[in-house]
Scaffold this motif. Structure first.
Motif, PDB file in Angstrom:
ATOM      1  N   LYS A 109       7.402   1.242  -3.040  1.00 27.38           N
ATOM      2  CA  LYS A 109       6.817   1.275  -1.697  1.00 27.38           C
ATOM      3  C   LYS A 109       5.372   0.770  -1.747  1.00 27.38           C
ATOM      4  O   LYS A 109       4.687   0.974  -2.744  1.00 27.38           O
ATOM      5  CB  LYS A 109       6.852   2.720  -1.164  1.00 27.38           C
ATOM      6  N   ASP A 110       4.935   0.124  -0.687  1.00 29.59           N
ATOM      7  CA  ASP A 110       3.547  -0.321  -0.605  1.00 29.59           C
ATOM      8  C   ASP A 110       2.654   0.818  -0.118  1.00 29.59           C
ATOM      9  O   ASP A 110       2.954   1.458   0.892  1.00 29.59           O
ATOM     10  CB  ASP A 110       3.406  -1.512   0.353  1.00 29.59           C
ATOM     11  N   TYR A 111       1.571   1.050  -0.831  1.00 26.24           N
ATOM     12  CA  TYR A 111       0.600   2.082  -0.446  1.00 26.24           C
ATOM     13  C   TYR A 111      -0.756   1.428  -0.204  1.00 26.24           C
ATOM     14  O   TYR A 111      -1.164   0.523  -0.931  1.00 26.24           O
ATOM     15  CB  TYR A 111       0.464   3.138  -1.545  1.00 26.24           C
ATOM     16  N   GLU A 112      -1.441   1.913   0.819  1.00 24.43           N
ATOM     17  CA  GLU A 112      -2.781   1.398   1.102  1.00 24.43           C
ATOM     18  C   GLU A 112      -3.865   2.286   0.503  1.00 24.43           C
ATOM     19  O   GLU A 112      -5.006   1.843   0.343  1.00 24.43           O
ATOM     20  CB  GLU A 112      -2.985   1.270   2.613  1.00 24.43           C
ATOM     21  N   ASN A 113      -3.519   3.538   0.185  1.00 24.88           N
ATOM     22  CA  ASN A 113      -4.501   4.491  -0.342  1.00 24.88           C
ATOM     23  C   ASN A 113      -3.867   5.303  -1.471  1.00 24.88           C
ATOM     24  O   ASN A 113      -2.863   5.981  -1.258  1.00 24.88           O
ATOM     25  CB  ASN A 113      -4.985   5.426   0.772  1.00 24.88           C
ATOM     26  N   ILE A 114      -4.476   5.228  -2.646  1.00 27.14           N
ATOM     27  CA  ILE A 114      -3.934   5.912  -3.820  1.00 27.14           C
ATOM     28  C   ILE A 114      -4.986   6.873  -4.367  1.00 27.14           C
ATOM     29  O   ILE A 114      -6.108   6.462  -4.692  1.00 27.14           O
ATOM     30  CB  ILE A 114      -3.519   4.903  -4.902  1.00 27.14           C
ATOM     31  N   TYR A 115      -4.628   8.153  -4.436  1.00 30.12           N
ATOM     32  CA  TYR A 115      -5.536   9.202  -4.906  1.00 30.12           C
ATOM     33  C   TYR A 115      -5.103   9.662  -6.301  1.00 30.12           C
ATOM     34  O   TYR A 115      -3.952  10.058  -6.504  1.00 30.12           O
ATOM     35  CB  TYR A 115      -5.527  10.392  -3.951  1.00 30.12           C
ATOM     36  N   ILE A 116      -6.033   9.617  -7.261  1.00 30.72           N
ATOM     37  CA  ILE A 116      -5.730  10.012  -8.638  1.00 30.72           C
ATOM     38  C   ILE A 116      -6.556  11.237  -9.008  1.00 30.72           C
ATOM     39  O   ILE A 116      -7.762  11.281  -8.763  1.00 30.72           O
ATOM     40  CB  ILE A 116      -6.057   8.871  -9.625  1.00 30.72           C
ATOM     41  N   PRO A 139      -2.073  -4.290  -5.696  1.00 27.91           N
ATOM     42  CA  PRO A 139      -3.383  -4.957  -5.741  1.00 27.91           C
ATOM     43  C   PRO A 139      -4.237  -4.765  -4.497  1.00 27.91           C
ATOM     44  O   PRO A 139      -5.456  -4.925  -4.561  1.00 27.91           O
ATOM     45  CB  PRO A 139      -3.009  -6.436  -5.926  1.00 27.91           C
ATOM     46  N   ASN A 140      -3.630  -4.422  -3.355  1.00 28.96           N
ATOM     47  CA  ASN A 140      -4.393  -4.311  -2.109  1.00 28.96           C
ATOM     48  C   ASN A 140      -4.765  -2.874  -1.748  1.00 28.96           C
ATOM     49  O   ASN A 140      -5.409  -2.638  -0.726  1.00 28.96           O
ATOM     50  CB  ASN A 140      -3.596  -4.923  -0.953  1.00 28.96           C
ATOM     51  N   ALA A 141      -4.361  -1.931  -2.573  1.00 34.93           N
ATOM     52  CA  ALA A 141      -4.603  -0.523  -2.252  1.00 34.93           C
ATOM     53  C   ALA A 141      -6.051  -0.122  -2.538  1.00 34.93           C
ATOM     54  O   ALA A 141      -6.695  -0.653  -3.447  1.00 34.93           O
ATOM     55  CB  ALA A 141      -3.664   0.372  -3.049  1.00 34.93           C
ATOM     56  N   THR A 142      -6.558   0.822  -1.744  1.00 33.95           N
ATOM     57  CA  THR A 142      -7.845   1.449  -2.023  1.00 33.95           C
ATOM     58  C   THR A 142      -7.590   2.608  -2.980  1.00 33.95           C
ATOM     59  O   THR A 142      -6.755   3.474  -2.709  1.00 33.95           O
ATOM     60  CB  THR A 142      -8.493   1.978  -0.734  1.00 33.95           C
ATOM     61  N   ILE A 143      -8.305   2.613  -4.097  1.00 31.08           N
ATOM     62  CA  ILE A 143      -8.080   3.641  -5.118  1.00 31.08           C
ATOM     63  C   ILE A 143      -9.207   4.671  -5.088  1.00 31.08           C
ATOM     64  O   ILE A 143     -10.386   4.321  -5.143  1.00 31.08           O
ATOM     65  CB  ILE A 143      -7.975   3.013  -6.516  1.00 31.08           C
ATOM     66  N   TYR A 144      -8.809   5.931  -4.977  1.00 29.75           N
ATOM     67  CA  TYR A 144      -9.749   7.053  -4.996  1.00 29.75           C
ATOM     68  C   TYR A 144      -9.573   7.812  -6.309  1.00 29.75           C
ATOM     69  O   TYR A 144      -8.458   8.219  -6.649  1.00 29.75           O
ATOM     70  CB  TYR A 144      -9.475   8.025  -3.856  1.00 29.75           C
ATOM     71  N   VAL A 145     -10.668   8.026  -7.028  1.00 26.62           N
ATOM     72  CA  VAL A 145     -10.647   8.900  -8.203  1.00 26.62           C
ATOM     73  C   VAL A 145     -11.255  10.233  -7.779  1.00 26.62           C
ATOM     74  O   VAL A 145     -12.443  10.316  -7.467  1.00 26.62           O
ATOM     75  CB  VAL A 145     -11.450   8.292  -9.368  1.00 26.62           C
TER      76      VAL A 145
END
Length: 338
Positions: free
Chosen positions: A209-216, A247-253
């Motif tokens: 699935k495509d995700y726009e926001n990924i929280y780790i 590649p287009n997702a915003t990544i939050y650490v």
């Protein structure tokens, strides 16, 4: 007597000759070794490296260089793509498919942050709850979630703490790839996501699935690791792998939540001093990337630098009330790409 003296003199002479010969041979041997070692020093060093004596240093250097090269390649790719979208067609024949793609691209570029922006207030956001987040102000605009449909675009990845967040908050439209005891190393290879096709790793699940926001969210299970740099290198490897897939997702650490004072005081590993040190490493990592957001979720559950006693039954995992505080911080502090 004369014969005995002559015989004794001869024996002594022979012994002196042997000593001289031995000394000359020893000097010659030493000189030969020195000359050989000097002349072929580089070859010996190369042979030593090929047999693994410098393996660890090479791995560290290669990992760092690979991250930089990957970052440069992505930057070049982005510039090339942007240039291509502004380039005028050079042929008169334009297919229907190309025309539709161009229209879609134009529509998407007219909005900041893709579909996410529909659910976020970026015009006059309330930043009163913002903790010690870090983000590049040239790349992102802060905002607040206005509709929980935002979480259709998001996924949480983490350990048992994230598992508790997912369960306690009951967000049916929030995907969470998490497991008890999971750490930043295991997440690369351990199957933790149940699907109709069987168990998948987090990276395999990200391909579905495509995700726009990924929280780790990782770090508490790694506090006992001997080398802090291994934690960061594994974190970088995971982020780089995510970028290959999304590649287009915003990544939050997300930074590491504190533990209770009681647990911190009695435990040499799981204590707030170690957590602060690891959080500094995470923040520095985000700054090094430049486009990764450091999200200070810990500030939403911290009181006087610790997790309150009534926030947890074990001093480590948040109860439902504090999981709601955690999720609410995510709602109030999102960042939209400009």
């Amino acid at each position: 007597m004369d014969n005995e003296k002559r015989y004794s003199t001869r024996i002594k002479s022979e012994r002196c000759d042997k000593i001289k010969i031995s000394s000359v041979a020893a000097v010659f041997l030493v000189c030969s070794i020195v000359i050989f070692a000097t002349r072929y020093r580089q070859d010996i060093w190369n042979f030593d490296r090929e047999n693994g004596n410098d393996h660890q240093i090479e791995n560290v250097a290669t990992g760092s260089d690979a991250s930089e090269e990957a970052s440069e390649e992505k930057t070049t790719e982005k510039i090339t793509t942007e240039a291509a979208t502004t380039e005028k067609p050079t042929t008169e024949k334009v297919t229907t498919e190309a025309s539709e793609t161009e229209e879609t691209t134009t529509a998407a570029s007219s909005e900041e942050g893709g579909s996410t922006v529909k659910y976020v207030n970026i015009k006059d956001p309330d930043t009163s709850s913002k903790g010690n987040d870090w983000y590049d102000k040239k790349l992102y605009t802060p905002g607040n979630v206005t509709d929980d449909a935002y979480f259709d675009t998001a996924v949480l990845i983490g350990d048992s703490r994230t598992e508790g967040l997912s369960l306690y908050t009951g967000m049916s439209n929030l995907d969470a790839f998490c497991s008890k005891g999971l750490n930043i190393e295991k997440v690369m290879t351990e199957p933790i996501v149940s699907t109709s096709d069987g168990m998948l790793t987090a990276l395999e699940a990200l391909k579905q699935k495509d995700y726009e926001n990924i929280y780790i969210s990782f770090g508490v299970n790694e506090l006992g690791w001997i080398y802090e740099d291994v934690f960061i290198e594994d974190y970088k490897a995971f982020i780089d792998a995510i970028r290959e897939i999304q590649p287009n997702a915003t990544i939050y650490v997300e930074n590491i939540l504190p533990v209770s004072k009681a647990l911190s005081d009695e435990d040499e590993i799981y204590n707030n001093s170690n957590i602060k040190a690891f959080n500094k490493l995470l923040k520095r990592m985000c700054k090094d990337y430049g486009d990764i957001i450091y999200l200070d979720v810990a500030s939403s559950v911290t009181v006087d630098g610790v997790l309150p006693a009534d926030a947890s039954t074990d001093g480590r995992h948040c109860n439902q009330e504090y999981c709601e505080k955690w999720l609410d911080y995510i709602r109030q502090n999102v960042y939209i790409k400009k």
